[in-house]
Design an enzyme around this catalytic site. Structure first.
Site, mmCIF file in Angstrom:
data_model
loop_
_atom_site.group_PDB
_atom_site.id
_atom_site.type_symbol
_atom_site.label_atom_id
_atom_site.label_comp_id
_atom_site.label_asym_id
_atom_site.label_seq_id
_atom_site.Cartn_x
_atom_site.Cartn_y
_atom_site.Cartn_z
ATOM 1 N N HIS A 194 52.732 -62.958 71.745
ATOM 2 C CA HIS A 194 51.549 -62.785 72.683
ATOM 3 C C HIS A 194 50.907 -64.153 72.807
ATOM 4 O O HIS A 194 50.763 -64.814 71.859
ATOM 5 C CB HIS A 194 51.070 -61.659 72.374
ATOM 6 C CG HIS A 194 51.818 -60.198 72.471
ATOM 7 N ND1 HIS A 194 52.214 -59.833 73.745
ATOM 8 C CD2 HIS A 194 52.072 -59.371 71.316
ATOM 9 C CE1 HIS A 194 52.930 -58.706 73.481
ATOM 10 N NE2 HIS A 194 52.880 -58.396 72.010
ATOM 11 N N ALA A 236 55.015 -64.685 46.179
ATOM 12 C CA ALA A 236 55.019 -63.420 46.878
ATOM 13 C C ALA A 236 53.821 -63.027 47.533
ATOM 14 O O ALA A 236 52.667 -63.368 47.011
ATOM 15 C CB ALA A 236 55.233 -62.375 45.846
ATOM 16 N N ARG A 281 50.537 -76.242 43.034
ATOM 17 C CA ARG A 281 50.755 -77.847 42.047
ATOM 18 C C ARG A 281 52.305 -77.979 42.349
ATOM 19 O O ARG A 281 53.018 -77.364 43.074
ATOM 20 C CB ARG A 281 51.064 -77.370 40.616
ATOM 21 C CG ARG A 281 51.968 -76.132 40.247
ATOM 22 C CD ARG A 281 52.041 -75.639 38.793
ATOM 23 N NE ARG A 281 52.939 -74.738 38.382
ATOM 24 C CZ ARG A 281 54.088 -74.815 38.078
ATOM 25 N NH1 ARG A 281 54.697 -76.100 38.155
ATOM 26 N NH2 ARG A 281 54.998 -73.899 37.546
#
Length: 218
Positions: free
Chosen positions: A137, A185, A208
Site C-alpha cells: 500500500h 531470529a 559484528r
C-alpha cells in the site's frame, strides 16, 4: 528388571517406531501428489532431489519460477512447529521471477513477491520468516485510499550464497543480503547487508563481523 525382558521391550518399541514411519510415508502420498501437480500447473522448474514436507501453497503464477537441486522445503507443523500453522506459501504477481539455488532450505515461510526474489546456494531460511518485495500500500494516505492504489513501491530481494536467516525474520523490499551473512531470529531487515556479517534487531543493525577460518573466494 530382567535383561531379556528389557531387550524384548526395546525390540517392540523399535518395531513400533518403524511401523509408524511406514504409516507416515503412506499418509504423505496424497500430499506428494498434490505438490507434484501444483508445481506442474504453476510451471515451476524443479531440479533433482527436491524434497517438500507438507502441503506447499502457491497463489498466482509467476513469470518464471525455478528451484535448484537438493532443495528441502518444510511446509507443515510436524517437521517444524514454527510457522507450521501456515506452511510455506508463495503469493506471486504475474511478473514475478523466483529463483532458489541448489542445496538451500526453507521452513514454513511466506513469500509475497511481485518483482523478483533470488535465493542463492546453501541458504537456510528458518521457520516463520516473511519476504515482502513491496509496500503493498502507499505510505501517503490520499494515494492509499485510491482504488486502485497505483503508487506502491516495489524492489527485488536478493539473498546471496550461504546466508542464514533466523526464525521469524522479515525481509523487506530492495534488500540484498551478502554471502554467508547471518540474520538473527526476529530481525526486520530494511537495508542491504554486506558479506560475512551478523545483524539483528528491528530494524536490523550490524552486530559484528563473522570471521572465517578458511580462505573463501568472494
Amino acid at each position: 528388571m530382567n535383561f531379556n525382558i528389557l531387550k524384548k521391550i526395546n525390540s517392540i518399541v523399535w518395531r513400533l517406531e518403524e511401523f509408524m514411519k511406514v504409516i507416515d510415508n503412506v499418509c504423505m502420498i496424497p500430499t506428494r501428489i498434490f505438490n507434484y501437480m501444483l508445481l506442474r500447473y504453476k510451471k515451476v522448474q524443479v531440479g533433482k532431489k527436491c524434497c517438500v514436507e507438507g502441503k506447499l501453497r502457491i497463489y498466482g503464477k509467476a513469470k518464471k519460477f525455478s528451484i535448484g537441486d537438493d532443495i528441502r522445503i518444510i511446509s507443515c507443523r510436524k517437521s517444524n512447529p514454527l510457522g507450521g500453522q501456515i506452511g510455506t506459501t508463495f503469493a506471486l504477481g504475474k511478473d514475478a521471477i523466483i529463483s532458489i539455488g541448489d542445496k538451500s532450505g526453507i521452513s514454513n515461510s511466506i513469500f509475497r513477491i511481485e518483482t523478483s526474489l533470488e535465493i542463492g546456494k546453501n541458504v537456510n531460511i528458518g521457520g516463520d520468516c516473511k519476504f515482502y518485495d513491496s509496500d503493498m500500500h502507499s505510505i501517503d494516505y490520499y494515494e492509499r485510499i485510491q482504488n486502485p492504489d497505483t503508487t506502491i513501491k516495489r524492489a527485488p530481494i536478493v539473498i546471496e550464497d550461504g546466508v542464514w536467516i533466523g526464525a521469524h525474520s522479515i525481509i523487506l523490499k530492495g534488500v540484498t543480503i551478502g554471502k554467508r551473512s547471518v540474520i538473527a531470529a526476529g530481525s526486520v531487515v530494511t537495508k542491504n547487508i554486506p558479506q560475512n556479517e551478523l545483524w539483528a534487531g528491528n530494524p536490523a543493525h550490524f552486530i559484528r563481523k563473522i570471521n572465517l577460518e578458511k580462505c573463501i573466494d568472494n
